[in-house]
Design an enzyme around this catalytic site. Structure first.
Site, mmCIF file in Angstrom:
data_model
loop_
_atom_site.group_PDB
_atom_site.id
_atom_site.type_symbol
_atom_site.label_atom_id
_atom_site.label_comp_id
_atom_site.label_asym_id
_atom_site.label_seq_id
_atom_site.Cartn_x
_atom_site.Cartn_y
_atom_site.Cartn_z
ATOM 1 N N GLU A 117 0.891 -1.165 -0.283
ATOM 2 C CA GLU A 117 -0.071 0.032 -0.051
ATOM 3 C C GLU A 117 0.943 1.278 0.171
ATOM 4 O OE1 GLU A 117 -3.082 0.057 -0.628
ATOM 5 O OE2 GLU A 117 -3.532 -1.705 -0.092
ATOM 6 N N ASP A 258 -4.296 -9.934 -8.305
ATOM 7 C CA ASP A 258 -4.634 -9.034 -9.492
ATOM 8 C C ASP A 258 -3.627 -8.376 -10.103
ATOM 9 O OD1 ASP A 258 -4.595 -7.501 -7.028
ATOM 10 O OD2 ASP A 258 -6.654 -6.821 -7.260
ATOM 11 N N GLU A 351 -18.490 -7.412 -2.935
ATOM 12 C CA GLU A 351 -17.023 -7.901 -2.691
ATOM 13 C C GLU A 351 -17.047 -9.233 -3.464
ATOM 14 O OE1 GLU A 351 -14.211 -5.407 -0.828
ATOM 15 O OE2 GLU A 351 -15.185 -5.364 -2.575
ATOM 16 N N GLU A 372 -12.614 -0.472 -10.043
ATOM 17 C CA GLU A 372 -12.096 -1.313 -10.981
ATOM 18 C C GLU A 372 -13.163 -1.322 -12.204
ATOM 19 O OE1 GLU A 372 -9.728 -1.912 -7.769
ATOM 20 O OE2 GLU A 372 -12.054 -2.035 -7.659
#
EC number: 3.2.1.-
Length: 578
Positions: A117, A258, A351, A372
């Site tokens: 992050e 991902d 989710e 996304e």
């Protein structure tokens, strides 16, 4: 008998009232200008609420109108929103925030931070803002883009992450203490994305600073994952970075994996690296062979290819956008339309979504305003101009405003079934969701430049071209100008020759203009120093003494960058065939 998905008919759609003056659902495409202004208003409602109620904390808590630290106490929302300000055209606030960040953000703190992050949000956000500073009217220092305060901040943050890569495999730990390094007893289990999502930021940092360590560790991590794939070409979800053994063996394109795939493609484009693209294409073949069913992607066992979870995760919605980057438009659109049916069913993407049952998964019903699907819509609209993609943008604006908007910003949707809210507004809402929405409705934005305009910049290493387009978004939607990576690349010995020449030139200039005051921004170019240190002539003399023997290169031998190396077009920097 092959596995087939049975999708229930007659999915219930969430019908939200359209805003007054907005185009109705009569087959006409939404008006981009109308929604552009709506998106801009969304941004400022959230951004102003953060400044008034949460700064200097990382993120806003919109239900209680206060703030909290989440990823490391960096004023994270301010860093994440900085380049969005420029994309929306607010240069004055961009300039103000640059000053605020320089004065207030400190990475020398005793905080346990996520390596992943911190890289995508902090390092990526600072690098993007650094490269956009001149366009935003910031008075950049001599030597930019190869030097500058935001670049030094990005480098300082990245160096705090380097201890995490000191493992037997070269794959990083997931957490590092910014003051002390990796804590004793830190878990060695890291998700795949947490290992393979560094090449965009770290290669950019190495190119701008001249220090190869960042790109080197990112490449080693990528290669260790590649070497750890199964015999059928798949990777799992979590791996032990000390032993290289897979701990979670579910394979898919969503959470935990991902952005590893994303960075193989984007790293290949950014660095013109055929090997990275070949790696992705081989993965893509395995993904199609084992995880794809009727244009949905499931989770399978990485060694056997048997289905383990027939679910869609909202994080998977980046995949159609990634497919568009490799030119696979038809498959991208089919998968996008599958995902769009889920949005219509709930007014957002839960989710987890059980594909055979056509409904949410227990305890995974929330939508934290993720970007996304909107990201994929933006990429695909640029590629196709299909008005269906604008309709998704319209639906996203209407849903988010209707369900999520509160007095102090926009709140995470805890449950899409009953629209209960949670007391959090993640920084990616301003970094990604709003940005991609705005870019979807703003075809003339500078981010979409096709190379018809550009800026010529003189650096200590020659002339380079910036701002010609082809921006590469990191996984937090921070745009990186690929041409910038060619502005500062020189052999170290040649760089020292240039630095010596520049110092000599400016020394003569000062003697001729002794009464003219010099500031750092207009004074002699100096190589970047470590944060917190003071550059002095003595330190430069000592540094020169430690340099290896230099080849005899004539002064002024630094060649100008060839023009064909400068133009960034449609995500690629075209190099000379020679």
């Amino acid at each position: 008998m092959p596995f087939r998905l049975l999708i229930p008919l007659g999915l219930l759609c969430v019908l939200l009232p359209l805003h007054h003056g907005a185009p109705g659902p009569d087959g006409t495409a939404p008006d981009p200008a109308h929604y552009r202004e709506r998106v801009k208003a969304m941004f400022y409602h959230a951004y102003d609420s953060y400044l008034e109620n949460a700064f200097p904390y990382d993120e806003l808590r919109p239900l209680t109108c206060d703030g909290h630290d989440t990823w490391g106490s960096f004023s994270l929302t301010l860093i994440d929103a900085l380049d969005t300000l420029l994309i929306l055209g607010n240069v004055s606030e961009f300039q103000r925030v640059v000053e605020v960040l320089q004065d207030n953000v400190d990475f020398d703190i005793d905080v346990n931070a996520s390596v992943f992050e911190t890289n995508i949000r902090v390092v990526g956000g600072l690098l993007s803002a650094h490269l956009l500073s001149k366009k935003a009217g910031v008075e950049v220092e001599a030597g930019w883009p190869c030097s500058g305060p935001l670049l030094r901040m990005a480098e300082e943050a990245a160096r705090k992450l380097l201890p995490a890569f000191q493992t037997p495999t070269g794959m990083p730990y997931g957490t590092v203490n910014l003051l002390h390094g990796v804590n004793p007893g830190e878990t060695p289990v890291t998700c795949t994305a947490g290992i393979g999502t560094f090449i965009v930021e770290f290669a950019t940092l190495s190119s701008l600073t001249g220090d190869p360590v960042f790109e080197d560790v990112a490449r080693v991590a990528l290669m260790r994952l590649w070497e750890s794939r199964s015999d059928i070409g798949l990777v799992g979800n979590h791996i032990d970075v000390l032993t290289g053994k897979w701990v979670a063996q579910d394979s898919g394109i969503g959470a935990g994996v991902d952005s590893y795939f994303e960075y193989l493609v984007k790293g290949a484009i950014l660095l013109q690296d055929k090997k990275l693209m070949a790696m992705f294409l081989e993965y893509n073949t395995a993904i199609r062979n084992y995880t794809r069913f009727d244009d949905w992607y499931l989770w399978v066992q990485m060694y056997k290819g048997t289905v383990s979870m027939p679910v869609f995760q909202s994080l998977e919605a980046y995949w159609p956008g990634l497919q568009s980057l490799i030119g696979d438009i038809d498959n991208a659109m089919r998968t996008f339309l599958n995902y769009y049916t889920i949005w219509k069913q709930f007014g957002g993407l839960p989710e987890f979504y059980n594909i055979p049952q056509g409904y949410t998964v227990e305890k995974r019903e929330g939508y934290p305003l993720r970007p996304e699907l909107i990201e994929s819509a933006m990429y695909l609209y640029r590629a196709t101009g299909d008005p269906t993609l604008l309709e998704l943008g319209r639906d996203a604006v209407e849903s988010i405003e209707k369900i999520s908007k509160v007095e102090c910003g926009f709140a995470t949707i805890k449950d899409l079934r009953d629209h209960k809210l949670d007391n959090r507004m993640e920084s990616f809402f301003l970094a990604e969701t709003v940005k991609y929405l705005y870019l979807l409705f703003d075809p003339a934005n500078f981010i979409h430049n096709n190379g018809s305009t550009f800026d010529a910049v003189i650096t200590p290493y020659g002339e380079c071209i910036l701002g010609a387009g082809g921006y590469i978004f990191n996984t937090e939607a921070h745009p990186i100008d690929p041409a910038a990576l060619h502005c500062c690349r020189r052999l170290k010995e040649e760089q020292w020759e240039v630095e010596d020449l520049m110092r000599e030139f400016y020394s003569l200039k000062r003697n001729r203009s002794r009464f003219q005051k010099k500031t750092m921004s207009s004074g002699p170019w100096q190589p970047p120093t470590q944060p917190g240190t003071v550059s002095s002539p003595e330190s430069h003399d000592q540094a020169r003494e430690k340099k290896p023997a230099k080849p005899k290169i004539p002064l002024l031998s630094c060649p100008s960058q060839p023009f064909t190396s400068k133009l960034a077009l449609l995500g690629q920097v075209f190099l000379d065939s020679s």
